[in-house]
Write a protein that holds these residues in place. Structure first.
Motif, PDB file in Angstrom:
ATOM      1  N   ARG A   1      41.609  34.050  33.097  1.00  0.00           N
ATOM      2  CA  ARG A   1      41.416  34.268  31.659  1.00  0.00           C
ATOM      3  C   ARG A   1      42.737  34.451  30.910  1.00  0.00           C
ATOM      4  O   ARG A   1      42.893  33.971  29.788  1.00  0.00           O
ATOM      5  CB  ARG A   1      40.511  35.484  31.451  1.00  0.00           C
TER       6      ARG A   1
ATOM      7  N   VAL B   1      34.919  36.496  26.046  1.00  0.00           N
ATOM      8  CA  VAL B   1      35.417  37.251  27.208  1.00  0.00           C
ATOM      9  C   VAL B   1      35.063  38.727  27.084  1.00  0.00           C
ATOM     10  O   VAL B   1      34.655  39.376  28.052  1.00  0.00           O
ATOM     11  CB  VAL B   1      36.953  37.065  27.330  1.00  0.00           C
ATOM     12  N   ILE B   2      35.191  39.283  25.873  1.00  0.00           N
ATOM     13  CA  ILE B   2      34.984  40.726  25.693  1.00  0.00           C
ATOM     14  C   ILE B   2      33.510  41.074  25.565  1.00  0.00           C
ATOM     15  O   ILE B   2      33.013  41.978  26.247  1.00  0.00           O
ATOM     16  CB  ILE B   2      35.757  41.218  24.445  1.00  0.00           C
TER      17      ILE B   2
ATOM     18  N   LYS C   1      31.296  38.682  28.714  1.00  0.00           N
ATOM     19  CA  LYS C   1      31.733  38.926  30.096  1.00  0.00           C
ATOM     20  C   LYS C   1      32.174  40.366  30.324  1.00  0.00           C
ATOM     21  O   LYS C   1      32.543  40.729  31.442  1.00  0.00           O
ATOM     22  CB  LYS C   1      32.862  37.969  30.473  1.00  0.00           C
ATOM     23  N   LYS C   2      32.166  41.196  29.261  1.00  0.00           N
ATOM     24  CA  LYS C   2      32.485  42.622  29.372  1.00  0.00           C
ATOM     25  C   LYS C   2      33.855  42.868  29.991  1.00  0.00           C
ATOM     26  O   LYS C   2      34.044  43.791  30.794  1.00  0.00           O
ATOM     27  CB  LYS C   2      31.413  43.339  30.211  1.00  0.00           C
ATOM     28  N   ASP C   3      34.811  42.047  29.640  1.00  0.00           N
ATOM     29  CA  ASP C   3      36.167  42.202  30.162  1.00  0.00           C
ATOM     30  C   ASP C   3      36.856  43.361  29.438  1.00  0.00           C
ATOM     31  O   ASP C   3      36.884  43.435  28.210  1.00  0.00           O
ATOM     32  CB  ASP C   3      36.958  40.909  29.954  1.00  0.00           C
ATOM     33  N   SER C   4      37.451  44.268  30.208  1.00  0.00           N
ATOM     34  CA  SER C   4      38.075  45.464  29.621  1.00  0.00           C
ATOM     35  C   SER C   4      39.601  45.377  29.602  1.00  0.00           C
ATOM     36  O   SER C   4      40.279  46.392  29.440  1.00  0.00           O
ATOM     37  CB  SER C   4      37.643  46.706  30.406  1.00  0.00           C
ATOM     38  N   THR C   5      40.124  44.161  29.781  1.00  0.00           N
ATOM     39  CA  THR C   5      41.575  44.007  29.771  1.00  0.00           C
ATOM     40  C   THR C   5      42.141  44.438  28.406  1.00  0.00           C
ATOM     41  O   THR C   5      41.691  43.979  27.358  1.00  0.00           O
ATOM     42  CB  THR C   5      41.971  42.545  30.049  1.00  0.00           C
TER      43      THR C   5
ATOM     44  N   PHE D   1      43.445  41.784  25.868  1.00  0.00           N
ATOM     45  CA  PHE D   1      42.415  41.024  25.173  1.00  0.00           C
ATOM     46  C   PHE D   1      41.896  41.793  23.960  1.00  0.00           C
ATOM     47  O   PHE D   1      41.715  41.233  22.875  1.00  0.00           O
ATOM     48  CB  PHE D   1      41.251  40.695  26.108  1.00  0.00           C
ATOM     49  N   HIS D   2      41.680  43.061  24.128  1.00  0.00           N
ATOM     50  CA  HIS D   2      41.152  43.888  23.032  1.00  0.00           C
ATOM     51  C   HIS D   2      42.200  44.040  21.927  1.00  0.00           C
ATOM     52  O   HIS D   2      41.865  43.974  20.733  1.00  0.00           O
ATOM     53  CB  HIS D   2      40.723  45.249  23.579  1.00  0.00           C
TER      54      HIS D   2
ATOM     55  N   TYR E   1      39.238  50.096  24.762  1.00  0.00           N
ATOM     56  CA  TYR E   1      40.304  49.577  25.614  1.00  0.00           C
ATOM     57  C   TYR E   1      41.546  49.102  24.853  1.00  0.00           C
ATOM     58  O   TYR E   1      42.534  48.739  25.488  1.00  0.00           O
ATOM     59  CB  TYR E   1      39.762  48.425  26.467  1.00  0.00           C
TER      60      TYR E   1
END
Length: 874
Positions: free
Chosen positions: A558, A580-581, A584-588, A591-592, A643
């Motif tokens: 990603r 993605v956020i 896909k619940k990405d907590s990077t 990205f936030h 995040y």
């Protein structure tokens, strides 16, 4: 052409008188004459051409009063069973001395079962004997209703009886019987045993199979030209006795194999000696010997007549071959049979035999020169049978049969054990492709999606010549030639304007093809930017699991994708990050952070557009709506995401705008007072400020005085104009000089949230000139609350005091327990005197030296654990 025959026959004994019956074992032959004489012969082969000589070795005159009408040999026991003059008697087979008489009168027929069971038929009953103590002993009598003509055993408990008019099946366990079928007017019952599970019964011109349950196990019978006088089973043949000859038919195919020209015979006996099977029959001329032609010779005869089915059945009975040689013989016959069937245009059956024997596919493919080059079948031994040329329809039918064969062969586990298996599989799969093109092109693509060994160059050339572009793309995909596929797809997409295939192909490429994805997504972006996003967010579903063996799972990195999109496809960066956020619940964290910043950049871009768009009101409205939606997204995301870095957002967002968002960021870094100041002094929205206090109030945290701060800010600012919503949801304003309304609002706040406000702090903040009657309700609430707290504390205090008194009472009771110990008392653990040593006493009354106590919670004598007891020991 050699004609298939089952037997060679010759007359071996002439002019010995009228014969009643005969029986054989090994190379011996016993003959009974009508005058009661018994003659024993030894039969020896005198040449290799089936010539035999019978030598008389014993003759017993008047062996019985009358001639023996039925004989049977129990060879393991050396017993001869004979029926003569209505009597059944046993004889020693070696000496021919008489033994037991089993039935002395009225005996008509008997039948011996190799399960050591004998049945003798009388006019009105059956006598059943079992072999026991070296003789037959009678077990039961079974009544019958008519005179028995034939008897045939099923195992040891069921017997089939032929009467003059019908056949019945009798169960000897319960004496029950079942009628099988009736006989014709001119028919006599005849029968022969096939096995313990099957017998053959005659009815006029047809013989019918029966099983032990009274049913016909086969859907066919054996039909003769006229009614036989008798029938006998000589595996695998049935012999029918007729006036002019003996006719031999196969049991399974019913084919007439041979007419043995021996007239007027009604009896037959057969034997085996040194793996040679033979039989004897007789007529007026004398005794005839029938020698079975070796089965292997018969097999070759049948093959020469193209009677391959019969040859295969006979081959199963050949005992002179070991397992390996028999299998090779089977395979040779089946391959010849397959070519024969192919020539007869029975393509499906032919291919079934080719597959069954595991024939090398290249031999089969030699039959299809239009599909396979001749070089493929070079070096293979192919039968000399001349293959007739196929017309167009026959060619098509043959290809359908070939397709089934090739599909079965390529999936056979044995194919990979052959030498050059990869080369064979390559030929098979390439031929399958050619066959599909000639029969049904729709099968090509599904086949290519499976693991295959198609020749890339040949199939590529074939698809180009046939203009099969989608199949060519699938071929490239299967062989990992993705760049070739994409070049072709891009070209076709530009021509047709349909980019569906382009998108789908890029969606199926995994992380190992990331460079190709990036390169061609830029080209796709130029054609249709909106569809391009799917390339990066697509995930396989269950329906596409079949693709996994040709293209690996997605797993696109990603962070790398985000960087590429940001640099090359800027319009897609926000949708990609949102996917993605949110999905896909990405907590990077990056990205936030980036999503908030990109939202802000988009707002700046929209504002620039608004400045440059002054005349077009519709466009202005549309841009304004879009801008408001993005601002709403920022607000929601700032509140919900945990995040992103709030300090980074404070540094990036302007200080004179986005006040509500800045308040959220300030709260995240613990600057609650500054956040509250924004709601009160920047937004001038008392409702939002109040909600902020409610949301962030914590009784024992940093924000326990947040309502006091709120009131303080309201009272300290005199130049603001506030707005707030009433309980009926209508908006009201508080003007600069409307101090009364502001005061009333503050009083409502302290009344509503009195439990969250320190009264001492609030009273200090309120104006000194404020009439106390206005805060009377608040004071009453505070007093009630204080009183309630005091009362609760008193109750708690009294409960704890009561617990304390109970505990003291228990301790007092325990302390009253007395133990009298002197120097002579023994330790309960070691058994030695206590003396002047220090001791420990447990709640159960056990006392011991302190040195004997390993664990102060566990009694050393009983091992009882007192860890939960109020006091362990004294």
């Amino acid at each position: 052409m050699e004609t298939h025959c089952a037997f060679e026959y010759s007359l071996i004994i002439k002019n010995i008188g009228k014969i009643e019956t005969l029986e054989t074992w090994n190379n011996n032959l016993v003959v009974s004459l009508n005058n009661g004489s018994l003659i024993q012969y030894q039969v020896d082969q005198i040449s290799k051409n089936f010539e035999f000589q019978a030598t008389e070795i014993k003759r017993i005159q008047k062996f019985t009063k009358k001639g023996i009408t039925q004989m049977s040999i129990v060879q393991p026991k050396n017993i001869l069973i004979a029926l003569f003059d209505s009597t059944v008697q046993l004889f020693n087979l070696k000496t021919m001395k008489p033994l037991n008489i089993l039935c002395s009168k009225k005996a008509l027929i008997f039948s011996y079962n190799k399960r050591k069971t004998l049945c003798i038929g009388l006019k009105t009953k059956l006598l059943i004997f079992k072999w026991k103590n070296n003789t037959f002993q009678k077990t039961i009598d079974v009544p019958i209703t008519a005179v028995p003509k034939t008897l045939e055993w099923f195992k040891a408990t069921k017997i089939c009886i032929g009467f003059k008019k019908e056949y019945i099946l009798m169960n000897l366990r319960d004496n029950s019987n079942k009628q099988l079928f009736a006989l014709g007017k001119n028919s006599q019952p005849i029968s022969t045993k096939i096995s313990d599970e099957e017998i053959l019964l005659g009815k006029e011109k047809i013989c019918i199979f029966q099983d032990p349950y009274g049913k016909a196990p086969r859907a066919y019978g054996i039909t003769w030209v006229d009614s036989p006088k008798n029938i006998f089973y000589f595996q695998p043949y049935v012999l029918g006795m007729f006036s002019q000859d003996i006719r031999v038919r196969t049991l399974n195919t019913k084919r007439l194999v041979q007419n043995i020209e021996i007239p007027e015979t009604i009896s037959f006996c057969y034997g085996e000696n040194e793996n040679i099977r033979f039989g004897y029959t007789f007529n007026k001329e004398g005794i005839w010997r029938l020698n079975e032609i070796p089965l292997l010779v018969q097999v070759d005869m049948l093959c020469s007549e193209a009677n391959y089915e019969e040859a295969l059945q006979l081959c199963q009975l050949v005992d002179t071959l070991d397992t390996v040689n028999k299998k090779e013989k089977f395979n040779t016959i089946k391959i010849d049979y397959a070519f024969y069937l192919f020539n007869k245009r029975k393509f499906v059956q032919a291919m079934e035999y080719f597959h069954e024997v595991g024939c090398d596919p290249r031999i089969v493919l030699s039959l299809f020169p239009s599909l396979v080059p001749p070089v493929v079948s070079q070096g293979f031994s192919i039968p000399t049978i001349k293959i007739k040329k196929l017309d167009e329809n026959e060619q098509l039918e043959a290809i359908f049969g070939l397709i089934d064969y090739l599909q079965q062969t390529r999936n056979s586990p044995n194919i990979k054990t052959k030498q050059n298996s990869l080369e064979i599989l390559k030929v098979i799969d390439t031929t399958l492709i050619r066959s599909y093109i000639q029969t049904n092109i729709s099968y090509v693509t599904p086949f290519l999606r499976l693991p295959n060994y198609c020749d890339l160059e040949e199939c590529e050339k074939l698809f180009v010549e046939s203009e099969l572009k989608s199949e060519l793309i699938e071929l490239y995909k299967t062989n990992e030639k993705h760049e070739k596929s994409l070049i072709l797809i891009e070209k076709e997409s530009k021509k047709s304007g349909d980019i569906t295939t382009f998108v789908e192909y890029l969606c199926l490429l995994g992380k190992e093809h990331l460079e190709l994805i990036f390169e061609y997504s830029k080209k796709l972006y130029q054609i249709n930017p909106n569809k391009c996003l799917k390339v990066f967010i697509y995930e396989k579903n269950d329906k596409e699991e079949f693709m996994e063996n040709q293209i690996s799972s997605r797993g696109l990195p990603r962070m790398t994708v985000k960087k590429f999109i940001q640099e090359n496809l800027p319009n897609l960066i926000i949708p990609y990050l949102e996917y993605v956020i949110f999905q896909k619940k990405d907590s990077t964290q990056d990205f936030h952070n980036d999503l908030l910043l990109f939202y802000y950049e988009q707002i700046q871009y929209l504002e620039d557009l608004l400045k440059n768009t002054l005349s077009d009101k519709k466009k202005i409205n549309k841009l304004q709506i879009t801008k408001n939606k993005i601002i709403e997204k920022i607000n929601i995301f700032a509140k919900n995401s945990k995040y992103y870095l709030p300090q980074k957002m404070l540094d990036s967002f302007p200080k004179n705008r986005f006040y509500e968002e800045r308040a959220i960021f300030l709260s995240r870094v613990g600057k609650y007072e500054m956040a509250l100041d924004i709601y009160v002094n920047k937004l001038n929205d008392l409702g939002k400020a109040e909600n902020y206090c409610i949301e962030h109030y914590h009784k024992d945290g940093k924000t326990q005085n947040i309502f006091s701060l709120f009131i303080k800010k309201l009272l300290s600012n005199n130049n603001n104009k506030y707005q707030y919503k009433n309980k009926d949801n209508t908006t009201e304003n508080i003007n600069d000089n409307d101090k009364t309304r502001l005061t009333n609002y503050i009083i409502n706040i302290i009344n509503e949230h009195y439990t969250k406000i320190n009264p001492l702090d609030v009273i200090k903040l309120l104006p000194k000139k404020l009439n106390l009657s206005k805060i009377l309700d608040y004071l009453i609430l505070i007093i009630q609350k204080t009183t309630e707290v005091k009362r609760r504390c008193q109750i708690t205090k009294n409960l704890e005091k009561s617990d304390n008194l109970n505990l003291k009472s228990k301790i007092s009771k325990k302390s009253k327990r007395q133990f009298y110990i002197d120097q002579n008392v023994l330790c309960m653990s070691c058994g030695k005197r206590i003396g002047n040593s220090i001791i420990g006493i447990f709640p159960n009354g056990v006392y011991a030296h302190m040195s004997c106590i390993q664990n102060k919670h566990v009694c050393p004598k009983t091992n009882e654990n007192f860890s939960d007891y109020s006091e362990n020991f004294y």
